[in-house]
Design a protein around this motif. Sequence first.
Motif, PDB file in Angstrom:
ATOM      1  N   ASN A  11      -9.265   1.155   5.759  1.00  0.00           N
ATOM      2  CA  ASN A  11     -10.337   0.416   6.109  1.00  0.00           C
ATOM      3  C   ASN A  11      -9.665  -1.274   5.244  1.00  0.00           C
ATOM      4  OD1 ASN A  11     -12.218   1.870   7.185  1.00  0.00           O
ATOM      5  ND2 ASN A  11     -12.508   3.070   5.207  1.00  0.00           N
ATOM      6  N   PHE A  12      -8.851  -1.361   6.090  1.00  0.00           N
ATOM      7  CA  PHE A  12      -8.707  -2.512   5.726  1.00  0.00           C
ATOM      8  C   PHE A  12      -8.283  -3.284   6.330  1.00  0.00           C
ATOM      9  CE2 PHE A  12      -6.611   0.414   2.868  1.00  0.00           C
ATOM     10  CZ  PHE A  12      -6.890  -0.136   1.333  1.00  0.00           C
ATOM     11  N   LEU A  13      -8.671  -4.698   6.760  1.00  0.00           N
ATOM     12  CA  LEU A  13      -7.879  -5.608   7.841  1.00  0.00           C
ATOM     13  C   LEU A  13      -6.621  -6.001   8.242  1.00  0.00           C
ATOM     14  CD1 LEU A  13      -9.786  -8.867   6.577  1.00  0.00           C
ATOM     15  CD2 LEU A  13     -10.945  -7.652   8.207  1.00  0.00           C
ATOM     16  N   GLU A  14      -6.190  -5.815   9.201  1.00  0.00           N
ATOM     17  CA  GLU A  14      -4.828  -5.962  10.012  1.00  0.00           C
ATOM     18  C   GLU A  14      -3.795  -7.130   9.447  1.00  0.00           C
ATOM     19  OE1 GLU A  14      -4.719  -5.721  14.626  1.00  0.00           O
ATOM     20  OE2 GLU A  14      -5.620  -4.595  14.177  1.00  0.00           O
ATOM     21  N   GLU A  15      -2.658  -6.299   8.716  1.00  0.00           N
ATOM     22  CA  GLU A  15      -1.863  -7.072   7.794  1.00  0.00           C
ATOM     23  C   GLU A  15      -2.168  -7.522   7.023  1.00  0.00           C
ATOM     24  OE1 GLU A  15      -0.843 -10.595  10.500  1.00  0.00           O
ATOM     25  OE2 GLU A  15      -0.504  -9.187  12.463  1.00  0.00           O
ATOM     26  N   SER A  16      -2.698  -6.580   6.034  1.00  0.00           N
ATOM     27  CA  SER A  16      -2.790  -7.041   5.029  1.00  0.00           C
ATOM     28  C   SER A  16      -2.143  -6.408   3.850  1.00  0.00           C
ATOM     29  CB  SER A  16      -4.439  -5.675   4.462  1.00  0.00           C
ATOM     30  OG  SER A  16      -5.689  -6.374   5.260  1.00  0.00           O
ATOM     31  N   PHE A  17      -1.164  -5.774   3.903  1.00  0.00           N
ATOM     32  CA  PHE A  17       0.112  -5.092   3.858  1.00  0.00           C
ATOM     33  C   PHE A  17       1.583  -5.560   3.897  1.00  0.00           C
ATOM     34  CE2 PHE A  17      -4.111  -2.139   2.850  1.00  0.00           C
ATOM     35  CZ  PHE A  17      -3.903  -2.674   1.340  1.00  0.00           C
ATOM     36  N   GLU A  18       1.951  -6.469   2.985  1.00  0.00           N
ATOM     37  CA  GLU A  18       3.381  -6.901   3.169  1.00  0.00           C
ATOM     38  C   GLU A  18       4.730  -5.209   3.502  1.00  0.00           C
ATOM     39  OE1 GLU A  18       5.497  -9.650   1.143  1.00  0.00           O
ATOM     40  OE2 GLU A  18       3.357 -11.231   0.972  1.00  0.00           O
ATOM     41  N   VAL A  19       4.411  -4.289   2.948  1.00  0.00           N
ATOM     42  CA  VAL A  19       4.367  -3.380   2.747  1.00  0.00           C
ATOM     43  C   VAL A  19       4.268  -2.490   2.461  1.00  0.00           C
ATOM     44  CG1 VAL A  19       6.541  -2.071   1.822  1.00  0.00           C
ATOM     45  CG2 VAL A  19       7.156  -4.042   1.618  1.00  0.00           C
ATOM     46  N   MET A  72       1.034  -1.733   0.359  1.00  0.00           N
ATOM     47  CA  MET A  72       0.206  -0.101   0.051  1.00  0.00           C
ATOM     48  C   MET A  72       0.652   0.991   0.193  1.00  0.00           C
ATOM     49  SD  MET A  72      -2.772   1.288   2.842  1.00  0.00           S
ATOM     50  CE  MET A  72      -1.919   1.160   3.491  1.00  0.00           C
ATOM     51  N   ASP A  73       0.524   2.056  -0.881  1.00  0.00           N
ATOM     52  CA  ASP A  73       1.348   3.177  -0.903  1.00  0.00           C
ATOM     53  C   ASP A  73       0.621   4.888  -0.408  1.00  0.00           C
ATOM     54  OD1 ASP A  73       2.702   5.541  -1.165  1.00  0.00           O
ATOM     55  OD2 ASP A  73       2.329   5.460  -3.525  1.00  0.00           O
ATOM     56  N   ILE A  74       0.568   4.861   1.030  1.00  0.00           N
ATOM     57  CA  ILE A  74      -0.320   6.179   1.265  1.00  0.00           C
ATOM     58  C   ILE A  74       0.239   7.490   0.628  1.00  0.00           C
ATOM     59  CG2 ILE A  74      -0.255   7.674   3.713  1.00  0.00           C
ATOM     60  CD1 ILE A  74      -0.585   4.565   5.211  1.00  0.00           C
ATOM     61  N   GLY A  75      -0.574   8.244  -0.002  1.00  0.00           N
ATOM     62  CA  GLY A  75      -0.228   9.349  -1.087  1.00  0.00           C
ATOM     63  C   GLY A  75       0.009   9.058  -2.025  1.00  0.00           C
ATOM     64  N   GLY A  76      -0.289   8.364  -2.372  1.00  0.00           N
ATOM     65  CA  GLY A  76       0.102   7.294  -3.646  1.00  0.00           C
ATOM     66  C   GLY A  76      -0.510   8.361  -4.640  1.00  0.00           C
ATOM     67  N   GLY A  77      -1.416   9.410  -4.338  1.00  0.00           N
ATOM     68  CA  GLY A  77      -1.302  10.474  -5.685  1.00  0.00           C
ATOM     69  C   GLY A  77      -0.076  11.013  -6.574  1.00  0.00           C
ATOM     70  N   GLY A  78      -1.002  11.853  -7.598  1.00  0.00           N
ATOM     71  CA  GLY A  78       0.149  13.131  -8.074  1.00  0.00           C
ATOM     72  C   GLY A  78       1.122  12.853  -9.731  1.00  0.00           C
ATOM     73  N   GLU A  79       2.239  12.407  -9.245  1.00  0.00           N
ATOM     74  CA  GLU A  79       3.516  11.456  -9.693  1.00  0.00           C
ATOM     75  C   GLU A  79       2.874   9.434 -10.093  1.00  0.00           C
ATOM     76  OE1 GLU A  79       6.659  13.263 -10.149  1.00  0.00           O
ATOM     77  OE2 GLU A  79       6.584  15.100  -9.842  1.00  0.00           O
ATOM     78  N   GLY A  80       2.029   9.725  -8.640  1.00  0.00           N
ATOM     79  CA  GLY A  80       2.545   8.124  -8.477  1.00  0.00           C
ATOM     80  C   GLY A  80       3.732   6.852  -7.985  1.00  0.00           C
ATOM     81  N   VAL A  81       4.952   7.770  -7.944  1.00  0.00           N
ATOM     82  CA  VAL A  81       5.990   6.942  -8.078  1.00  0.00           C
ATOM     83  C   VAL A  81       6.474   5.852  -7.645  1.00  0.00           C
ATOM     84  CG1 VAL A  81       8.488   7.247  -7.345  1.00  0.00           C
ATOM     85  CG2 VAL A  81       7.234   9.457  -7.370  1.00  0.00           C
TER      86      VAL A  81
END
Length: 83
Positions: free
Chosen positions: A50-58, A1-10
């Motif tokens: 709004n995701f279940l805990e431990e939904s993402f590795e990074v 998951m990338d928080i704030g992944g807008g804009g350039e979407g690096v």
Amino acid sequence: MDIGGGGEGVISKLQDNKVISIGKVEKELIEAQKSTLNSLNILMDATNLNFLEESFEVVTSFFTLMCIPTEDREEVLSKMWIS
């Protein structure tokens, strides 16, 4: 998951369909979507993930933490930790 992944979407540009980007500015998410056609962008506030805990590795946040109000940073970081 990338928080704030807008804009350039690096981060999405680097990992494309492996990334779910969230942001609370719809215009920026739409802009990112134009250059990363296979990523998923979701309009969402990082203080209320709004995701279940431990939904993402990074969980990443490229240049976003400096834009989060100081009083919300601890909450956002704790949400990132359990995501």
